[in-house]
Design a protein around this motif. Structure first.
Motif, PDB file in Angstrom:
ATOM      1  N   MET A   1       5.704   7.756 -39.522  1.00  0.00           N
ATOM      2  CA  MET A   1       6.490   8.493 -38.525  1.00  0.00           C
ATOM      3  C   MET A   1       6.146   8.017 -37.127  1.00  0.00           C
ATOM      4  O   MET A   1       5.031   7.601 -36.854  1.00  0.00           O
ATOM      5  N   ASN A   2       7.101   8.138 -36.206  1.00  0.00           N
ATOM      6  CA  ASN A   2       6.878   7.698 -34.835  1.00  0.00           C
ATOM      7  C   ASN A   2       6.706   8.874 -33.880  1.00  0.00           C
ATOM      8  O   ASN A   2       6.940   8.765 -32.701  1.00  0.00           O
ATOM      9  N   ARG A   3       6.285  10.027 -34.420  1.00  0.00           N
ATOM     10  CA  ARG A   3       6.123  11.211 -33.571  1.00  0.00           C
ATOM     11  C   ARG A   3       4.636  11.422 -33.296  1.00  0.00           C
ATOM     12  O   ARG A   3       3.944  12.057 -34.072  1.00  0.00           O
ATOM     13  N   ARG A   4       4.162  10.875 -32.203  1.00  0.00           N
ATOM     14  CA  ARG A   4       2.763  11.077 -31.850  1.00  0.00           C
ATOM     15  C   ARG A   4       2.709  12.044 -30.680  1.00  0.00           C
ATOM     16  O   ARG A   4       2.454  11.666 -29.557  1.00  0.00           O
ATOM     17  N   LEU A   5       2.972  13.300 -30.970  1.00  0.00           N
ATOM     18  CA  LEU A   5       3.010  14.313 -29.920  1.00  0.00           C
ATOM     19  C   LEU A   5       1.597  14.789 -29.631  1.00  0.00           C
ATOM     20  O   LEU A   5       0.786  14.958 -30.525  1.00  0.00           O
ATOM     21  N   SER A   6       1.347  15.056 -28.369  1.00  0.00           N
ATOM     22  CA  SER A   6      -0.004  15.439 -27.966  1.00  0.00           C
ATOM     23  C   SER A   6      -0.162  16.931 -27.774  1.00  0.00           C
ATOM     24  O   SER A   6      -1.127  17.373 -27.194  1.00  0.00           O
ATOM     25  N   HIS A   7       0.785  17.722 -28.269  1.00  0.00           N
ATOM     26  CA  HIS A   7       0.647  19.157 -28.001  1.00  0.00           C
ATOM     27  C   HIS A   7      -0.346  19.794 -28.954  1.00  0.00           C
ATOM     28  O   HIS A   7      -0.648  19.291 -30.004  1.00  0.00           O
ATOM     29  N   LEU A   8      -0.859  20.917 -28.525  1.00  0.00           N
ATOM     30  CA  LEU A   8      -1.900  21.604 -29.268  1.00  0.00           C
ATOM     31  C   LEU A   8      -1.449  23.008 -29.596  1.00  0.00           C
ATOM     32  O   LEU A   8      -1.535  23.900 -28.786  1.00  0.00           O
ATOM     33  N   LEU A   9      -0.965  23.203 -30.811  1.00  0.00           N
ATOM     34  CA  LEU A   9      -0.647  24.555 -31.254  1.00  0.00           C
ATOM     35  C   LEU A   9      -1.954  25.128 -31.792  1.00  0.00           C
ATOM     36  O   LEU A   9      -2.289  24.989 -32.951  1.00  0.00           O
ATOM     37  N   THR A  10      -2.706  25.726 -30.936  1.00  0.00           N
ATOM     38  CA  THR A  10      -4.068  26.127 -31.257  1.00  0.00           C
ATOM     39  C   THR A  10      -4.123  26.990 -32.503  1.00  0.00           C
ATOM     40  O   THR A  10      -3.355  27.911 -32.668  1.00  0.00           O
ATOM     41  N   ALA A  11      -5.056  26.681 -33.379  1.00  0.00           N
ATOM     42  CA  ALA A  11      -5.123  27.356 -34.669  1.00  0.00           C
ATOM     43  C   ALA A  11      -6.259  28.360 -34.728  1.00  0.00           C
ATOM     44  O   ALA A  11      -7.010  28.420 -35.678  1.00  0.00           O
ATOM     45  N   HIS A  50       1.537  24.326 -24.644  1.00  0.00           N
ATOM     46  CA  HIS A  50       1.294  23.915 -23.268  1.00  0.00           C
ATOM     47  C   HIS A  50       1.175  22.401 -23.104  1.00  0.00           C
ATOM     48  O   HIS A  50       1.259  21.899 -21.981  1.00  0.00           O
ATOM     49  N   GLU A  51       0.974  21.678 -24.197  1.00  0.00           N
ATOM     50  CA  GLU A  51       0.870  20.227 -24.111  1.00  0.00           C
ATOM     51  C   GLU A  51       2.016  19.519 -24.829  1.00  0.00           C
ATOM     52  O   GLU A  51       1.946  18.331 -25.100  1.00  0.00           O
ATOM     53  N   LEU A  52       3.085  20.239 -25.136  1.00  0.00           N
ATOM     54  CA  LEU A  52       4.211  19.641 -25.850  1.00  0.00           C
ATOM     55  C   LEU A  52       5.252  19.110 -24.872  1.00  0.00           C
ATOM     56  O   LEU A  52       5.772  19.860 -24.037  1.00  0.00           O
ATOM     57  N   TYR A  53       5.563  17.848 -24.983  1.00  0.00           N
ATOM     58  CA  TYR A  53       6.644  17.246 -24.202  1.00  0.00           C
ATOM     59  C   TYR A  53       7.933  17.388 -24.999  1.00  0.00           C
ATOM     60  O   TYR A  53       8.025  16.947 -26.142  1.00  0.00           O
ATOM     61  N   GLY A  54       8.932  18.013 -24.413  1.00  0.00           N
ATOM     62  CA  GLY A  54      10.169  18.287 -25.129  1.00  0.00           C
ATOM     63  C   GLY A  54      11.099  17.091 -25.141  1.00  0.00           C
ATOM     64  O   GLY A  54      11.528  16.619 -24.082  1.00  0.00           O
ATOM     65  N   GLU A  55      11.413  16.606 -26.332  1.00  0.00           N
ATOM     66  CA  GLU A  55      12.340  15.493 -26.490  1.00  0.00           C
ATOM     67  C   GLU A  55      13.098  15.670 -27.799  1.00  0.00           C
ATOM     68  O   GLU A  55      12.700  16.438 -28.676  1.00  0.00           O
ATOM     69  N   GLN A 354       5.878  27.779 -21.521  1.00  0.00           N
ATOM     70  CA  GLN A 354       5.316  26.585 -22.145  1.00  0.00           C
ATOM     71  C   GLN A 354       6.176  26.004 -23.266  1.00  0.00           C
ATOM     72  O   GLN A 354       5.699  25.182 -24.051  1.00  0.00           O
ATOM     73  N   THR A 355       7.439  26.378 -23.354  1.00  0.00           N
ATOM     74  CA  THR A 355       8.298  25.820 -24.393  1.00  0.00           C
ATOM     75  C   THR A 355       8.570  24.341 -24.113  1.00  0.00           C
ATOM     76  O   THR A 355       8.945  23.968 -23.003  1.00  0.00           O
ATOM     77  N   VAL A 405      10.985   8.423 -23.013  1.00  0.00           N
ATOM     78  CA  VAL A 405      11.444   8.297 -21.635  1.00  0.00           C
ATOM     79  C   VAL A 405      10.329   8.671 -20.668  1.00  0.00           C
ATOM     80  O   VAL A 405      10.160   8.063 -19.605  1.00  0.00           O
ATOM     81  N   ALA A 406       9.573   9.680 -21.021  1.00  0.00           N
ATOM     82  CA  ALA A 406       8.431  10.119 -20.216  1.00  0.00           C
ATOM     83  C   ALA A 406       7.423  10.749 -21.174  1.00  0.00           C
ATOM     84  O   ALA A 406       7.517  10.583 -22.391  1.00  0.00           O
ATOM     85  N   SER A 407       6.490  11.509 -20.644  1.00  0.00           N
ATOM     86  CA  SER A 407       5.493  12.184 -21.476  1.00  0.00           C
ATOM     87  C   SER A 407       5.021  13.420 -20.745  1.00  0.00           C
ATOM     88  O   SER A 407       5.408  13.678 -19.600  1.00  0.00           O
ATOM     89  N   ARG A 408       4.144  14.189 -21.398  1.00  0.00           N
ATOM     90  CA  ARG A 408       3.624  15.413 -20.776  1.00  0.00           C
ATOM     91  C   ARG A 408       2.787  15.095 -19.548  1.00  0.00           C
ATOM     92  O   ARG A 408       2.664  15.920 -18.650  1.00  0.00           O
ATOM     93  N   GLY A 409       2.244  13.889 -19.491  1.00  0.00           N
ATOM     94  CA  GLY A 409       1.417  13.505 -18.346  1.00  0.00           C
ATOM     95  C   GLY A 409       2.085  12.506 -17.428  1.00  0.00           C
ATOM     96  O   GLY A 409       1.445  11.980 -16.526  1.00  0.00           O
ATOM     97  N   GLN A 410       3.385  12.230 -17.645  1.00  0.00           N
ATOM     98  CA  GLN A 410       4.080  11.238 -16.834  1.00  0.00           C
ATOM     99  C   GLN A 410       5.462  11.751 -16.460  1.00  0.00           C
ATOM    100  O   GLN A 410       6.340  11.874 -17.305  1.00  0.00           O
ATOM    101  N   PHE A 411       5.651  12.033 -15.184  1.00  0.00           N
ATOM    102  CA  PHE A 411       6.926  12.554 -14.693  1.00  0.00           C
ATOM    103  C   PHE A 411       7.967  11.446 -14.615  1.00  0.00           C
ATOM    104  O   PHE A 411       7.662  10.296 -14.321  1.00  0.00           O
ATOM    105  N   SER A 412       9.238  11.825 -14.852  1.00  0.00           N
ATOM    106  CA  SER A 412      10.350  10.896 -14.652  1.00  0.00           C
ATOM    107  C   SER A 412      11.611  11.685 -14.341  1.00  0.00           C
ATOM    108  O   SER A 412      11.917  12.662 -15.024  1.00  0.00           O
ATOM    109  N   TRP A 413      12.369  11.243 -13.326  1.00  0.00           N
ATOM    110  CA  TRP A 413      13.650  11.868 -13.028  1.00  0.00           C
ATOM    111  C   TRP A 413      14.674  11.565 -14.119  1.00  0.00           C
ATOM    112  O   TRP A 413      15.727  12.206 -14.164  1.00  0.00           O
ATOM    113  N   ASP A 414      14.387  10.621 -14.993  1.00  0.00           N
ATOM    114  CA  ASP A 414      15.298  10.295 -16.094  1.00  0.00           C
ATOM    115  C   ASP A 414      15.116  11.226 -17.286  1.00  0.00           C
ATOM    116  O   ASP A 414      15.891  11.167 -18.245  1.00  0.00           O
ATOM    117  N   SER A 415      14.101  12.069 -17.252  1.00  0.00           N
ATOM    118  CA  SER A 415      13.752  12.961 -18.362  1.00  0.00           C
ATOM    119  C   SER A 415      14.265  14.373 -18.103  1.00  0.00           C
ATOM    120  O   SER A 415      13.914  14.994 -17.096  1.00  0.00           O
TER     121      SER A 415
END
Length: 568
Positions: A1-11, A50-55, A354-355, A405-415
């Motif tokens: 899979m190509n989904r390397r999301l960095s969000h933390l759904l704390t358990a 809080h660390e999920l980038y929505g795409e 944080q959605t 296009v961007a990430s949770r730690g990288q802003f972009s006006w294209d996102s």
């Protein structure tokens, strides 16, 4: 899979909510086709972390040769977990819906601490997206998911899954067997005709029928395993999955069931479900697993149900001092806090800052799957997003929603994720005013999409008769253009908000700058807290001038006698 999301759904377990509060992530609702205005099955899902980038994920259909393997990448962390054999054929997937209209959402309930860390390589996120690639129906998806964890082991804590297709809506709850043990115990229930259900980080399935394969499925050891652990001692018919594997407590009721209650109370007000089901005052009170709504629900109704801050209830987040002068229904984390030795909470509403992304999946058996399935997709806060139609059969997604296009730690006006967050974070500071502007634009965009839907689908149906691929291309072009339109309109909205509200001013429709006061209630709070320091001294009384007597008129000199000139 190509989904390397960095969000933390704390358990972290909900039982520790007042000590180490978990990130209570995700809310999902299921609506059976008999409960909708158009006969569609509906499923909603907000992915909150809080660390999920929505795409918007997109995976094309593929064929795989013999011996092909699939990498399992943990959805929460991006960690490589292992490999499993690839399926010979996989289906295209747009977000959380595949080309056959199958849709899956989730919420994490964690469950008993003793069951954390099971031996396996299939995490809950991988279960969702593998099932979407391999299954055509909800029932088939349950088979795929449960076989995967039986064969390869489970790698997550407790999960509730919403699984739906045009005909059926199912709730599957699953939890691993603890450290060093492979597999999982689970139970799945199909919604009865004309009903809705929801879940939000609390296990919800209690007792279930043991001999009804049409409507209930479960693992062979779901009861015996609980007996072995000492969590259940009664007759099989009395077994409750939730009570055994995730007992309800204050945190589970206040932070999790509260969101389900807010959906049920609005969809079925006739049931008169009181706040005691949500505020933690009566932990023994359990909401029903599903309810029949007072009226059939439309797609727009489902969107509205996902936009909620407990308005009009005792949990209304706009009413206390935490809302600030502009009645903001948001509280920054942590959710629990302590003052002078006493512990307190902030509410956890469905609409939350944080959605990463959310969706309303619309599935209709009355049309070919590429046309009948619509994933109404949005990024950021559900109350401030714009649900944009992405059809099940599309071949690409708008770039502004696309992966990478961007990430949770990288802003972009294209996102779009960043553009929507830019607008939201302006509005949070002046909610009661700015939310009106935001919702006006939101309503205009979504209203137009809904108004155009029938015509778009009629055109697609005509094309489909001639060539299914032409219909898919047409819907791809349409979906991409709507995504681009939303992105550009939202960026313009953000610019307009900055101009209108800059520096605490408010510019009216004529462009004139005004300086509106805070609400009187806010001034009163300031005065109560810091009145002594801020109070102005009373203005000295101005003495009224005493009346002054008019000056006496000056004495007139006596009239002089005329001088007589001497005679010549």
């Amino acid at each position: 899979m190509n989904r390397r999301l960095s969000h933390l759904l704390t358990a972290l377990p909900v039982t520790a909510a007042l000590v180490a509060p978990p990130v209570l992530a995700c809310t999902s609702m299921l609506v059976n086709k008999g409960a909708t205005t158009d006969g569609a099955t509906l499923m909603t899902y907000s992915a909150d972390a809080h660390e999920l980038y929505g795409e918007l994920y997109y995976t094309p259909a593929r064929r795989h040769g013999p011996g092909a393997m699939r990498d399992i990448i943990e959805w929460d962390t991006g960690k490589f977990l292992g490999r499993i054999p690839e399926a010979p054929v996989t289906y295209s997937v747009v977000g959380n819906m595949n080309e056959h209209q199958l849709s899956i959402g989730e919420s994490t309930f964690t469950g008993r601490e003793e069951l954390e860390g099971p031996a396996g390589i299939i995490d809950y996120g991988s279960l969702i997206y593998i099932a979407l690639e391999r299954a055509k129906t909800a029932r088939e998806a349950i088979q795929v998911m449960t076989r995967l964890v039986a064969e390869h082991g489970y790698a997550s804590t407790g999960e509730s899954f919403s699984i739906a297709d045009p005909k059926e809506a199912w709730l599957l709850e699953m939890i691993g067997k603890g450290k060093g043990q492979k597999g999982a115990v689970w139970v799945a229930r199909k919604l009865p005709e004309g009903h809705i259900s929801a879940h939000a980080n609390q296990a919800r399935i209690t007792q279930f029928p043991l001999n009804d394969k049409d409507n209930t499925l479960y693992s062979p050891d779901v009861i015996s395993f609980a007996r072995e652990k000492g969590w259940f001692k009664g007759a099989d018919k009395d077994f409750s999955f939730a009570d055994a594997y995730h007992p309800l407590d204050f945190g589970g009721q206040r932070f999790a069931e509260g969101r389900v209650w807010s959906i049920f109370r609005r969809a079925a007000p006739s049931l008169k479900l009181g706040v005691e089901y949500a505020d933690g005052s009566a932990p023994g009170r359990r909401l029903p697993l599903w309810v029949k709504p007072d009226k059939k629900l439309s797609v727009q109704d489902a969107m509205t149900l996902m936009r909620d801050h407990f308005e009009g209830t005792p949990l209304d987040m706009t009413k206390d001092v935490g809302a600030g002068p502009y009645a903001a229904p948001y509280r920054w984390r942590p959710m629990t806090w302590e003052v002078d030795g006493k512990k307190y909470v902030h509410e956890r509403a469905i609409s939350t800052q944080q959605t990463g992304f959310s969706l309303v999946a619309q599935m209709r058996g009355s049309m070919p799957a590429p046309i009948g399935g619509v994933l109404w997709f949005g990024v950021d806060d559900t109350s401030m997003t714009v649900y944009t139609p992405m059809y099940a059969g599309i071949r690409e997604v708008p770039r502004n929603f696309a992966q990478g296009v961007a990430s949770r730690g990288q802003f972009s006006w294209d996102s779009s994720f960043w553009v929507f967050n830019w607008v939201s974070n302006q509005a949070y500071a002046r909610w009661s005013d700015m939310s009106v502007d935001v919702q006006k634009e939101q309503g205009a965009l979504e209203g137009q999409f809904l108004a155009d839907q029938a015509a778009i689908e009629q055109a697609a149906m005509e094309l489909y008769k001639r060539s299914p691929e032409e219909a898919r291309k047409y819907l791809t072009d349409y979906s991409v253009k709507q995504g681009e339109k939303v992105h550009s309109r939202w960026r313009k909205l953000g610019e307009n908000l900055l101009v209108k509200y800059i520096d605490g001013n408010v510019r009216d429709e004529q462009g004139k700058v005004n300086h509106p006061k805070y609400p009187d209630s806010w001034y009163r709070r300031i005065a109560q807290e810091k009145g002594k320091a801020l109070e102005m001294p009373p203005e000295p009384k101005k003495e009224e001038p005493k009346p002054v007597a008019a000056p006496a008129a000056p004495a007139q000199p006596p009239a002089s006698k005329p001088t007589v000139a001497p005679a010549p």
